[in-house]
Each structure stands twice: as C-alpha cells, then as structure tokens.
Design a protein around this motif. Structure first.
Motif, PDB file in Angstrom:
ATOM      1  N   VAL A  34      19.722  81.684  67.662  1.00 58.81           N
ATOM      2  CA  VAL A  34      20.346  80.425  67.769  1.00 58.81           C
ATOM      3  C   VAL A  34      19.013  79.495  67.616  1.00 58.81           C
ATOM      4  O   VAL A  34      19.043  78.335  66.855  1.00 58.81           O
ATOM      5  CB  VAL A  34      21.186  80.068  68.837  1.00 58.81           C
ATOM      6  CG1 VAL A  34      21.432  78.604  68.982  1.00 58.81           C
ATOM      7  CG2 VAL A  34      22.452  80.942  69.039  1.00 58.81           C
ATOM      8  N   LEU A  35      17.984  79.601  68.464  1.00 60.50           N
ATOM      9  CA  LEU A  35      17.138  78.833  68.739  1.00 60.50           C
ATOM     10  C   LEU A  35      15.970  78.918  67.649  1.00 60.50           C
ATOM     11  O   LEU A  35      15.293  78.065  67.399  1.00 60.50           O
ATOM     12  CB  LEU A  35      16.512  78.837  70.091  1.00 60.50           C
ATOM     13  CG  LEU A  35      17.477  78.461  71.110  1.00 60.50           C
ATOM     14  CD1 LEU A  35      16.459  78.880  72.392  1.00 60.50           C
ATOM     15  CD2 LEU A  35      17.542  76.955  70.880  1.00 60.50           C
ATOM     16  N   GLU A  88      27.218  68.064  80.995  1.00 68.64           N
ATOM     17  CA  GLU A  88      28.129  67.339  79.920  1.00 68.64           C
ATOM     18  C   GLU A  88      27.708  67.695  78.618  1.00 68.64           C
ATOM     19  O   GLU A  88      28.431  67.720  77.741  1.00 68.64           O
ATOM     20  CB  GLU A  88      27.900  65.594  80.221  1.00 68.64           C
ATOM     21  CG  GLU A  88      28.612  65.322  81.867  1.00 68.64           C
ATOM     22  CD  GLU A  88      28.541  63.848  82.011  1.00 68.64           C
ATOM     23  OE1 GLU A  88      27.661  63.263  81.198  1.00 68.64           O
ATOM     24  OE2 GLU A  88      28.815  63.413  82.825  1.00 68.64           O
ATOM     25  N   GLN A  89      26.475  67.810  78.307  1.00 71.03           N
ATOM     26  CA  GLN A  89      25.993  67.981  76.995  1.00 71.03           C
ATOM     27  C   GLN A  89      26.381  69.424  76.737  1.00 71.03           C
ATOM     28  O   GLN A  89      26.598  70.014  75.535  1.00 71.03           O
ATOM     29  CB  GLN A  89      24.327  68.000  77.076  1.00 71.03           C
ATOM     30  CG  GLN A  89      23.963  66.684  77.145  1.00 71.03           C
ATOM     31  CD  GLN A  89      24.316  65.863  75.815  1.00 71.03           C
ATOM     32  OE1 GLN A  89      25.349  64.951  76.055  1.00 71.03           O
ATOM     33  NE2 GLN A  89      23.758  65.835  74.743  1.00 71.03           N
ATOM     34  N   LEU A  90      26.666  70.310  77.427  1.00 76.78           N
ATOM     35  CA  LEU A  90      26.825  71.647  77.562  1.00 76.78           C
ATOM     36  C   LEU A  90      28.451  71.908  77.434  1.00 76.78           C
ATOM     37  O   LEU A  90      28.844  73.077  77.204  1.00 76.78           O
ATOM     38  CB  LEU A  90      26.352  72.792  78.546  1.00 76.78           C
ATOM     39  CG  LEU A  90      24.988  73.007  78.194  1.00 76.78           C
ATOM     40  CD1 LEU A  90      24.227  73.378  79.633  1.00 76.78           C
ATOM     41  CD2 LEU A  90      24.617  73.640  77.235  1.00 76.78           C
ATOM     42  N   SER A  91      29.243  70.993  77.843  1.00 82.98           N
ATOM     43  CA  SER A  91      30.544  71.023  78.172  1.00 82.98           C
ATOM     44  C   SER A  91      31.495  71.839  77.031  1.00 82.98           C
ATOM     45  O   SER A  91      32.311  72.202  77.036  1.00 82.98           O
ATOM     46  CB  SER A  91      31.093  69.684  78.523  1.00 82.98           C
ATOM     47  OG  SER A  91      31.131  68.790  77.549  1.00 82.98           O
ATOM     48  N   ALA A 133      24.574  78.233  74.532  1.00 81.19           N
ATOM     49  CA  ALA A 133      25.261  78.464  75.745  1.00 81.19           C
ATOM     50  C   ALA A 133      26.386  79.640  75.453  1.00 81.19           C
ATOM     51  O   ALA A 133      26.335  80.796  76.136  1.00 81.19           O
ATOM     52  CB  ALA A 133      25.771  77.408  76.319  1.00 81.19           C
ATOM     53  N   THR A 134      27.189  79.605  74.440  1.00 81.58           N
ATOM     54  CA  THR A 134      28.085  80.450  74.301  1.00 81.58           C
ATOM     55  C   THR A 134      27.416  81.974  73.843  1.00 81.58           C
ATOM     56  O   THR A 134      27.941  82.982  74.317  1.00 81.58           O
ATOM     57  CB  THR A 134      28.873  79.829  72.915  1.00 81.58           C
ATOM     58  OG1 THR A 134      29.435  78.625  73.222  1.00 81.58           O
ATOM     59  CG2 THR A 134      29.846  80.950  72.500  1.00 81.58           C
ATOM     60  N   LYS A 183      24.250  68.424  71.087  1.00 81.79           N
ATOM     61  CA  LYS A 183      25.323  68.964  71.779  1.00 81.79           C
ATOM     62  C   LYS A 183      25.833  70.219  71.030  1.00 81.79           C
ATOM     63  O   LYS A 183      26.021  71.246  71.928  1.00 81.79           O
ATOM     64  CB  LYS A 183      26.465  68.231  72.036  1.00 81.79           C
ATOM     65  CG  LYS A 183      26.034  66.826  73.053  1.00 81.79           C
ATOM     66  CD  LYS A 183      27.428  65.897  73.280  1.00 81.79           C
ATOM     67  CE  LYS A 183      28.379  66.702  74.042  1.00 81.79           C
ATOM     68  NZ  LYS A 183      29.304  65.698  74.536  1.00 81.79           N
ATOM     69  N   GLU A 184      25.831  70.246  69.714  1.00 81.25           N
ATOM     70  CA  GLU A 184      26.327  71.298  69.157  1.00 81.25           C
ATOM     71  C   GLU A 184      25.334  72.544  69.243  1.00 81.25           C
ATOM     72  O   GLU A 184      25.849  73.727  69.613  1.00 81.25           O
ATOM     73  CB  GLU A 184      26.404  70.920  67.633  1.00 81.25           C
ATOM     74  CG  GLU A 184      26.933  72.054  66.698  1.00 81.25           C
ATOM     75  CD  GLU A 184      26.990  71.980  65.298  1.00 81.25           C
ATOM     76  OE1 GLU A 184      26.876  72.644  64.609  1.00 81.25           O
ATOM     77  OE2 GLU A 184      27.106  70.647  64.734  1.00 81.25           O
TER      78      GLU A 184
END
Length: 113
Positions: free
Chosen positions: A58-59, A13-16, A90-91, A83-84
C-alpha cells in the motif's frame, strides 16, 4: 513526550473508514485497534503502523522508525491527510495480522489445590 488524546482522536477519525477504530492509553502513549485488532500506536504524536508485506504494498516506499527506544521498527506515517490511503493501509495491515488470542478468564471462585 507523551502523546495527546486530541492528536490520537484525530488519527482515529482519519482511520475510521477502515472499521471500528478504538484506542487505549498505554504508558503515556496510545495503542490503536481496528475491529478489536491492535495494529498501530501513537507515540510522541506520531503514527506508527505494524510492518506487514501488505502494508508495504500500500505504501510502496514506506519510512520506518521505532516508536520508542528498544521497540521493533514500524511504518512511520507522517502524511495523515489522505484518509483513503490510511484506511487502505489499516485494512491491509489488519488482514495480514493474526487474530488476537482470546484472553484467559480467571475464575476467582475456584480454589487453589
């Protein structure tokens, strides 16, 4: 300790926002897919994301660990509330990973020669 489906569902859900996130149980743990591409796993109720250069960007200063003994290192994601950031990770990761190979179809009607 095997991961719980409840925790895995929360992570999904966090990655949705990154796309269609699905998960599949694998040996008591879970594999995570974004738009059909395997990019992460949940092991011992922790999120591990495949290492890519884009993910590292990103990280910025990622923590790395192996999800289980003998496994390749992955990014260990301990902060699951942003979440952002998770969606950007993930993207970026999925864009950097190769497309999955098509599954070979076994024709059961074909006779062996």
């Amino acid at each position: 300790m095997a991961s719980s489906e409840e925790f895995t569902k929360y992570v999904a859900e966090q990655l949705s926002g990154a796309g269609t996130i699905t998960y599949k149980k694998m040996f008591g743990e879970y594999g995570l897919y974004c738009n059909g591409k395997f990019f992460a796993s949940v092991c011992d109720n922790q999120l591990f994301v495949k290492i890519t250069d884009k993910g590292r960007e990103v990280l910025r200063n990622p923590e790395m660990a192996s999800p289980y003994e003998g496994a390749k290192p992955s990014f260990l994601i301990t902060e699951l509330e942003d979440k952002e950031l998770l969606c950007r990770l993930a993207t970026a990761t999925c864009k950097a990973l190769p497309e999955p190979r098509p599954k070979k179809r076994i024709d059961k009607n074909k006779e062996d020669n």
